[in-house]
Design an enzyme around this catalytic site. Structure first.
Site, mmCIF file in Angstrom:
data_model
loop_
_atom_site.group_PDB
_atom_site.id
_atom_site.type_symbol
_atom_site.label_atom_id
_atom_site.label_comp_id
_atom_site.label_asym_id
_atom_site.label_seq_id
_atom_site.Cartn_x
_atom_site.Cartn_y
_atom_site.Cartn_z
ATOM 1 N N LYS A 116 -8.235 -1.749 6.831
ATOM 2 C CA LYS A 116 -9.200 -2.404 5.947
ATOM 3 C C LYS A 116 -10.617 -2.072 6.376
ATOM 4 C CE LYS A 116 -6.817 -6.446 4.207
ATOM 5 N NZ LYS A 116 -6.547 -7.841 4.511
ATOM 6 N N LYS A 160 -5.686 6.402 10.342
ATOM 7 C CA LYS A 160 -4.714 5.349 10.079
ATOM 8 C C LYS A 160 -5.304 4.436 8.993
ATOM 9 C CE LYS A 160 -2.189 1.867 12.566
ATOM 10 N NZ LYS A 160 -1.851 1.177 13.771
ATOM 11 N N CYS A 199 -3.812 -5.615 23.535
ATOM 12 C CA CYS A 199 -2.677 -5.215 22.709
ATOM 13 C C CYS A 199 -2.959 -3.825 22.123
ATOM 14 C CB CYS A 199 -2.501 -6.232 21.577
ATOM 15 S SG CYS A 199 -1.536 -5.557 20.225
ATOM 16 N N HIS A 252 0.839 -1.198 0.000
ATOM 17 C CA HIS A 252 0.000 0.000 0.000
ATOM 18 C C HIS A 252 0.879 1.256 0.000
ATOM 19 C CE1 HIS A 252 0.897 0.551 4.214
ATOM 20 N NE2 HIS A 252 0.250 -0.542 4.592
ATOM 21 N N CYS A 312 0.504 -11.829 21.863
ATOM 22 C CA CYS A 312 -0.422 -11.318 20.837
ATOM 23 C C CYS A 312 -0.047 -11.973 19.515
ATOM 24 C CB CYS A 312 -0.331 -9.795 20.727
ATOM 25 S SG CYS A 312 -1.252 -9.195 19.286
ATOM 26 N N HIS A 321 4.111 1.417 2.193
ATOM 27 C CA HIS A 321 5.274 0.682 1.670
ATOM 28 C C HIS A 321 5.882 1.455 0.498
ATOM 29 C CE1 HIS A 321 2.471 -2.628 3.140
ATOM 30 N NE2 HIS A 321 3.469 -2.615 4.005
ATOM 31 N N CYS A 340 0.879 -9.430 16.692
ATOM 32 C CA CYS A 340 2.230 -8.848 16.733
ATOM 33 C C CYS A 340 3.300 -9.922 16.743
ATOM 34 C CB CYS A 340 2.428 -8.016 17.995
ATOM 35 S SG CYS A 340 1.302 -6.678 18.181
ATOM 36 N N HIS A 387 -3.543 -4.119 18.228
ATOM 37 C CA HIS A 387 -4.630 -4.920 17.660
ATOM 38 C C HIS A 387 -5.928 -4.829 18.442
ATOM 39 C CE1 HIS A 387 -1.054 -6.653 15.754
ATOM 40 N NE2 HIS A 387 -1.860 -6.801 14.733
HETATM 41 N N1 MSP Z 1 8.650 -7.287 8.215
HETATM 42 C C1 MSP Z 1 8.760 -6.203 9.107
HETATM 43 C C2 MSP Z 1 10.040 -5.447 8.880
HETATM 44 C C3 MSP Z 1 11.281 -6.267 8.988
HETATM 45 S S1 MSP Z 1 12.686 -5.332 8.581
HETATM 46 C C4 MSP Z 1 13.960 -6.240 9.046
HETATM 47 C C5 MSP Z 1 7.610 -5.239 8.908
HETATM 48 N N2 MSP Z 1 6.957 -5.309 7.748
HETATM 49 S S2 MSP Z 1 5.731 -4.377 7.319
HETATM 50 O O1 MSP Z 1 5.217 -4.889 6.080
HETATM 51 O O2 MSP Z 1 4.803 -4.233 8.385
HETATM 52 O O3 MSP Z 1 6.363 -3.019 6.970
HETATM 53 C C6 MSP Z 1 6.492 -1.989 7.919
HETATM 54 C C7 MSP Z 1 7.091 -0.806 7.205
HETATM 55 O O4 MSP Z 1 6.276 -0.448 6.068
HETATM 56 C C8 MSP Z 1 7.167 0.471 8.018
HETATM 57 O O5 MSP Z 1 8.265 0.515 8.879
HETATM 58 C C9 MSP Z 1 7.242 1.489 6.892
HETATM 59 O O6 MSP Z 1 8.490 1.449 6.297
HETATM 60 C C10 MSP Z 1 6.216 0.946 5.932
HETATM 61 N N3 MSP Z 1 4.879 1.397 6.291
HETATM 62 C C11 MSP Z 1 3.796 0.597 6.556
HETATM 63 N N4 MSP Z 1 2.722 1.400 6.786
HETATM 64 C C12 MSP Z 1 3.074 2.696 6.699
HETATM 65 C C13 MSP Z 1 2.378 3.922 6.751
HETATM 66 N N5 MSP Z 1 1.092 3.999 6.988
HETATM 67 N N6 MSP Z 1 3.089 5.043 6.537
HETATM 68 C C14 MSP Z 1 4.421 5.033 6.254
HETATM 69 N N7 MSP Z 1 5.095 3.891 6.189
HETATM 70 C C15 MSP Z 1 4.489 2.710 6.479
HETATM 71 O O7 MSP Z 1 7.376 -4.454 9.798
#
Ligand code: MSP
Length: 645
Positions: A300, A297, A145, A20, A128, A23, A131, A148
């Site tokens: 879904k 935030k 949590c 999304h 949890c 990412h 998490c 969640h």
């Molecule tokens: N798999 C772990 C990370 C392991 S790194 C060794 C993880 N994955 S995640 O899919 O949840 O990705 C989290 C990351 O995605 C955040 O730290 C950020 O980089 C990005 N983001 C996810 N949602 C976000 C927003 N709403 N806004 C900005 N960045 C966000 O955690």
């Protein structure tokens, strides 16, 4: 400038859902850092990838009735395909299911175990599943949590633990003596304040009886490693640790980029893991805030999870990249709305940058047939005409901001130059100069300065808008040294690079203005085509906030119209032993006689207000159904004044 090797990483993303906006942002932010560093003549390596083990993936796969590996393959592909689509120029994409990665994880675990920093113990705690971790009571909110909002399950099992507390003082000292280790400052403060409490040892395993989708511990066949110990190691396994050439070249000159959600694993577990394994600590961690969408935030259930592909297809890639990088103050949260996006496209891109570019090149073709004139000696030192000082100032401010990821400031520095040049055109009025043969040399000087200025702009926007930078350079007829697609900062600086006699092309439109009225209908149509419109849901409130609203059952005693209003009715209602006057906007749907004796719901503690000169002591609840108001009530008679919950 000295060439340095610099390694940039995004988090590896979980494959439990498709990518999304959040990412996409981190990947674009790291792309901007990498491209900027190339402009600084650094040798870069850019890593991203997917994190594929753990409960979450197993659960997501089960929902789709498929195996974890098949599921991971499918979602990882979406993350991989998104990168070229967003012009993200990563050098490698790692998957934690890659056999080479698995070997390195086992190697690191074995060396930490041999050192005596991993021990086996029985543990009972609140876990949890969302998490994938145990919680301490003090971390829970109302026993739930915080992420969640679910009650954790009580789990008792024997597991392996990583001793972290012995490294706590070392880490505090490392953070304090390396002020650039965590950027921006507020996250350093957050980590240091967390480190004031004694660090608990980290549970790093799961018994295979509960989870098989993970990397087997090298010292116990019956256990897999817990996700963080697997995931964080990607940053060195991708470089071919322990003796790969990339590892030798790029580690530890590393800047990891993450959002604030995973600062603890990166700022605490990871440096301690490296220290314990005898590996150099990475240079620094850049932490950004979260993107909310329309003020909430992304979730879904709210239906506001934003697909970067949809936005890009509708508004264009460079506009999307520009918006994300300009709008978010790195480190703070930002809000994504299409209105904000459209207004930035129209004002910053179409008006400021696009207009400047087309004005300059159109004049160049009108007055000089697209050939760069030569600059007469008398104007070379003319301070009123020379744009070089402003360009130099913009470059310096840009470089110092981009180096510390203050992207919004870096871009502002470029836009200051753009505004200055737009004003310069208005003051120098080339169209007036063009009328008089005697002013030809001055007109040429103005033109050369404008072309030079826009050359600098085209160069500086490269990290954020690589395609637009390319188009601008081509239109200016520039040939970049060494067949690169960007100018280094050193190459950009010297003034007077557009050789006299060389030719520019006629400009196209860089960013068409978006007609906001048309865009609205267009937007609705696209949204309808992609997904059905969801009912708008407002920001969430806590139960405490909700309990402040005093809802009561009430009975309408009498009703009459309000003079000069076609919408309002004046009601006298009974709320328990009390009588109140309430003004309700329901005259179009209900006539006064329909209402007498009706039971309604009233917000009883609303501050009294005046409507058309009449006092209203409360509000009656009604649903808005296709512009029609329908009063909320009860399906059987209730006592008046009863609380409604
Ligand atoms: N798999 C772990 C990370 C392991 S790194 C060794 C993880 N994955 S995640 O899919 O949840 O990705 C989290 C990351 O995605 C955040 O730290 C950020 O980089 C990005 N983001 C996810 N949602 C976000 C927003 N709403 N806004 C900005 N960045 C966000 O955690």
């Amino acid at each position: 400038m000295t060439t340095r090797h610099r390694f940039f990483t995004t988090p590896i993303y979980y494959v439990n859902a498709k990518p999304h906006l959040g990412h996409a942002y981190t990947s674009i932010a790291v792309d901007v850092a990498t491209r900027f560093n190339k402009m600084m003549d650094n040798t870069t390596f850019f890593l991203t990838g997917t994190d594929e083990h753990g409960d979450k993936i197993v659960q997501a796969a089960e929902k789709q009735d498929t195996s974890p590996k098949a599921y991971a393959d499918q979602i990882s592909r979406l993350f991989q395909d998104l990168l070229p689509f967003l012009d993200v120029s990563n050098d490698k994409f790692i998957r934690t299911t890659d056999p080479d990665h698995i070997k390195v994880v086992q190697n690191i675990l074995a060396s930490i175990y041999d050192k005596g920093d991993i021990y086996f113990a029985s543990y009972e705690g609140k876990y949890c599943f969302g998490c994938e971790r145990f919680y301490q009571d003090r971390e829970l909110v109302d026993g739930k949590c915080p992420d969640h909002d679910t009650e954790p399950s009580l789990i008792k099992e024997s597991n392996y633990f990583f001793k972290m507390s012995q490294y706590q003082d070392w880490l505090i000292d490392h953070i304090k003596s390396n002020p650039d280790f965590i950027r921006p400052k507020q996250y350093e403060t957050e980590l240091l304040s967390f480190l004031k409490e004694p660090l608990e040892d980290l549970c790093i395993s799961r018994p295979k009886s509960r989870l098989t989708w993970g990397i087997t511990l090298p010292f116990d066949e019956d256990y897999v490693t817990y996700v963080w110990f697997d995931a964080l190691v990607n940053y060195i396994s991708a470089l071919g640790y322990p003796d790969g050439e990339l590892f030798n070249q790029f580690w530890p000159q590393t800047r990891h980029f993450v959002a604030k959600d995973i600062i603890k694993p990166h700022g605490i577990y990871w440096p301690i893991m490296l220290k314990s394994a005898g590996i150099d600590i990475y240079e620094g961690l850049n932490v950004h805030g979260f993107w909310n969408v329309k003020g909430s935030k992304m979730s879904k259930s709210i239906g506001n999870v934003t697909d970067p592909v949809e936005v890009t297809e509708q508004y264009g890639l460079d506009a999307f990249r520009y918006f994300l990088i300009r709008e978010m103050v790195f480190g703070l949260d930002a809000n994504f709305t299409e209105d904000n996006l459209v207004s930035r496209i129209n004002s910053d891109l179409a008006n400021d940058l696009g207009n400047l570019f087309s004005r300059i090149l159109s004049m160049h073709h009108r007055y000089f047939k697209g050939t760069v004139p030569s600059l007469a000696d008398e104007f070379k030192t003319d301070t009123a005409l020379n744009l070089e000082p402003q360009a130099r100032e913009a470059i310096d401010a840009y470089v110092s901001s981009m180096e510390i990821c203050a992207y919004h400031k870096g871009i502002s520095a470029v836009w200051q130059l753009i505004s200055h040049m737009n004003r310069y055109i208005d003051t120098q009025a080339p169209w007036v100069l063009a009328k008089d043969e005697a002013n030809q040399a001055k007109l040429a000087a103005v033109m050369v300065n404008l072309l030079e200025g826009v050359r600098v702009v085209a160069g500086l926007i490269y990290p954020v808008m690589p395609q637009t930078s390319r188009v601008m350079n081509q239109t200016l007829g520039l040939e970049i040294p060494d067949n690169k697609e960007f100018y280094t900062i050193d190459e950009l600086r010297p003034w007077g690079q557009l050789a006299s006699g060389s030719a520019t092309q006629k400009p196209g439109i860089l960013f068409p203005r978006i007609d906001t009225k048309k865009a609205d209908t267009q937007k609705q149509e696209t949204i309808k085509a992609v997904k059905p419109l969801k009912p708008p849901v407002k920001d969430q409130i806590t139960i405490d906030e909700f309990s402040k609203i005093d809802l009561r059952s009430a009975t309408v005693l009498s009703a009459e119209t309000v003079e000069k209003s076609s919408k309002l009715l004046k009601l006298q209602v009974e709320v328990g032993s009390e009588k109140r006057q309430v003004i309700a906007g329901i005259a179009k749907q209900y006539s006064p006689e329909d209402l007498v004796g009706k039971q309604v719901i009233i917000v009883a503690n609303l501050t009294p207000a005046k409507l058309m000169g009449e006092t209203s002591e409360g509000m009656i609840l009604a649903a808005n159904d296709k512009k029609n108001l329908v009063l909320a009530g009860f399906d059987t008679t209730v006592k008046t004044g009863n609380p409604v919950k």
